[in-house]
Design an enzyme around this catalytic site. Structure first.
Site, PDB file in Angstrom:
ATOM      1  N   LYS A 144       0.850  -1.190   0.000  1.00 35.30           N
ATOM      2  CA  LYS A 144       0.000   0.000   0.000  1.00 35.30           C
ATOM      3  C   LYS A 144       0.888   1.243   0.000  1.00 35.30           C
ATOM      4  O   LYS A 144       1.899   1.292   0.714  1.00 35.30           O
ATOM      5  CB  LYS A 144      -0.900  -0.037   1.237  1.00 35.30           C
ATOM      6  CG  LYS A 144      -1.923   1.081   1.333  1.00 35.30           C
ATOM      7  CD  LYS A 144      -2.788   0.849   2.567  1.00 35.30           C
ATOM      8  CE  LYS A 144      -3.821   1.935   2.767  1.00 35.30           C
ATOM      9  NZ  LYS A 144      -4.682   1.662   3.952  1.00 35.30           N
ATOM     10  N   SER A 225      -9.466   1.500   3.254  1.00 33.82           N
ATOM     11  CA  SER A 225      -8.650   2.314   2.372  1.00 33.82           C
ATOM     12  C   SER A 225      -7.631   1.491   1.581  1.00 33.82           C
ATOM     13  O   SER A 225      -7.043   1.987   0.619  1.00 33.82           O
ATOM     14  CB  SER A 225      -7.897   3.367   3.199  1.00 33.82           C
ATOM     15  OG  SER A 225      -6.982   2.763   4.097  1.00 33.82           O
ATOM     16  N   SER A 249      -9.990  -0.879   7.433  1.00 32.86           N
ATOM     17  CA  SER A 249      -9.402  -0.591   6.122  1.00 32.86           C
ATOM     18  C   SER A 249      -8.632  -1.743   5.489  1.00 32.86           C
ATOM     19  O   SER A 249      -8.181  -1.633   4.353  1.00 32.86           O
ATOM     20  CB  SER A 249      -8.496   0.643   6.224  1.00 32.86           C
ATOM     21  OG  SER A 249      -9.273   1.786   6.477  1.00 32.86           O
TER      22      SER A 249
END
Length: 525
Positions: A144, A225, A249
């Site tokens: 990420k 996210s 997330s």
């Protein structure tokens, strides 16, 4: 014309920063990236690479042990494996009718790292040392893009951070490299880990554009996210990916994209070198296609406990659910997939205790995140970012965004505005506030465990993520099946704090029994 999609809203949305109701996209493709630029000096190698049907059969949907065994037996190399994934990203991820916009950067050193793994393997074979099939060595992993790497900028999806190059890896990345993993690139995310724009869809960032769900482009929510991490694993763009979670997330995008997502007990992994929301709640976590791969990646990230045995083969062989007492929430049984999952779990010998749907309202959760990010982001800028950002804070970022608001903040920056407007509070008062919130969340879960003699809980997707996060409880979600529209759902196990290993046993037993995961149809070629 706006693009429409259906959002999946968590019942604990007031405690959750991973999902929001939303009806239209203002932006689809990145204004800052194009496909050839992402691949850089690797472009020629990727374009020339020719995958074969045999290679697909040996890699697509295969576990790490299966891939390692094929490589050790000489059927292909770590370099072939890395090029295979790079070619899939090139083919599917941007600038075509199947674009997913899940990858934000490619590591220029990915092939060098793969070549080094091949050299190590040749040495091991020559010297007849033990070959570990349950190893992350040579496995291409996406990170990420709020996780620092020395090879690529760390943008958190924000245009202002396009020049955020650091000379040091995050500690979890150092662990991965020490174990021989290939860092394939960076995955897109909801900008600033979904704590920036407020009224915006999951999976959008100014740098990466709008991440789309491979099970339903423009119709199904990606979750946030860690959207790019979940989507890239679902579409087989890497062996696995690393996400981060503050509240839901990892669990949300893992569930929405039919992969396995693990949110560990807070403190299991170091947060050093990761762009923060809340140092109190933030954690990294692995996202994989199966439970075994999740365990292998967990070990490689530097977990504070042993997940798998040295050779792994027997790690989950005896995993079962017989006699395990789970709390389950009555209202969730409105979902027929959950009802069937409970029947499957019960048929394996588990004992299910129905719970009412009165869950604590943790008033002030947003206040906690506001106050933590106001404090924690400047600390990141001061010590772990590119030197040009020394002295920056949320207000400085907001001012920069106003220079070209249509590109850098098309959905606004209302959550950042809330951070600025959060009233000041003393360190002593804030610590007490945090502890009181955690105590309230812990009281809820542990009272239920004591009252009903529970070992853990079974939920859906990220539906109880907020309260579990406040209580520091670990959770793991894995594919539970698909509804009539083909939308994935996840079954989520929650364990007591610091009893993370239970999650792997429970999830492995359920996975072995049901085998729900199906690769997205449009990405099987």
């Amino acid at each position: 014309m706006p693009f429409l999609f259906l959002a999946c809203k968590s019942p604990d949305t007031n405690l959750n920063i991973s999902s929001k109701d939303f009806t239209e996209f203002k932006v689809l493709d990145s204004e800052y990236l194009d496909r050839d630029q992402i691949f850089g000096d690797l472009l020629d190698d990727v374009v020339r690479f020719r995958e074969s049907d045999n290679l697909k059969s040996l890699i697509l949907e295969k576990s790490i042990p299966e891939i390692q065994e094929a490589i050790v037996s000489g059927q292909f190399s770590y370099r072939d494996l890395t090029l295979f994934y790079l070619k899939r990203i090139y083919k599917y991820d941007r600038e075509n009718t199947k674009s997913l916009n899940s990858v934000i950067a490619i590591n220029p050193n990915a092939l060098k790292q793969a070549d080094a793994a091949d050299q190590d393997l040749a040495y091991v074979k020559r010297n007849e040392e033990d070959l570990a099939y349950y190893s992350i060595k040579g496995m291409p992993i996406l990170l990420k893009d709020n996780i620092n790497t020395e090879d690529m900028p760390t943008t958190a999806g924000a245009a202002v951070l396009l020049e955020n190059r650091t000379s040091q890896n995050a500690i979890i990345v150092t662990h991965l490299r020490q174990e021989g993993a290939v860092i394939l690139g960076k995955a897109n995310l909801s900008e600033w880990a979904y704590f920036f724009c407020g009224d915006c869809p999951s999976g959008y960032s100014a740098v990466g554009g709008q991440t789309l769900n491979p099970y339903g482009r423009r119709t199904m929510d990606t979750g946030g996210s860690s959207s790019g991490s979940g989507v890239s694993v679902a579409a087989n763009f890497a062996v696995a990916a690393v996400g981060t979670e503050t509240s839901g997330s990892i669990l949300s995008p893992a569930s929405q994209n039919s992969v396995v997502g693990y949110k560990p007990s807070t403190g299991t992994f170091s947060g050093s070198g990761i762009v923060p929301i809340s140092s109190y709640l933030d954690t990294a976590g692995p996202m994989t296609k199966n439970v075994m791969d999740n365990a292998i990646l967990t070990q490689a990230l530097g977990a504070s406990y042993e997940v798998i045995e040295k050779y792994g083969a027997n790690t989950f062989e005896t995993a079962g659910l017989k006699g395990v007492r789970f709390g389950v929430w009555t209202s969730f049984k409105e979902n027929p997939l959950y009802t069937q999952a409970l029947l499957d779990i019960e048929s394996s010998g588990a004992i299910l205790i129905e719970l009412d749907d009165t869950r604590p309202q943790l008033n002030g959760f947003l206040k906690l995140l506001n106050a933590d990010m106001k404090k924690d982001l400047p600390v990141y800028f001061a010590a772990q970012s590119h030197y040009k950002f020394r002295g920056w804070d949320v207000a400085k970022v907001m001012e920069w965004n106003k220079r070209d608001s249509l590109k850098s903040m098309p959905y606004g920056q209302s959550l950042f505005k809330g951070i600025i407007e959060e009233p000041a509070i003393s360190d002593e008062e804030f610590l007490k506030f945090k502890k009181d919130m955690t105590a309230k969340a812990e009281e809820y879960f542990y009272n239920l465990m004591e009252k009903h003699d529970l070992n853990g809980f079974v939920s859906i997707n990220n539906y109880t993520a907020g309260v579990a996060a406040a209580a520091f409880l670990p959770a793991m979600t894995l594919p539970m099946g698909y509804n009539d529209q083909g939308q994935p759902f996840g079954l989520t196990f929650i364990a007591p704090n610091r009893e993370d290993k239970l999650l792997f046993d429970w999830a492995a037993a359920y996975e072995k029994m049901t085998k729900h995961r199906v690769m997205p149809q449009d990405y099987k070629d």
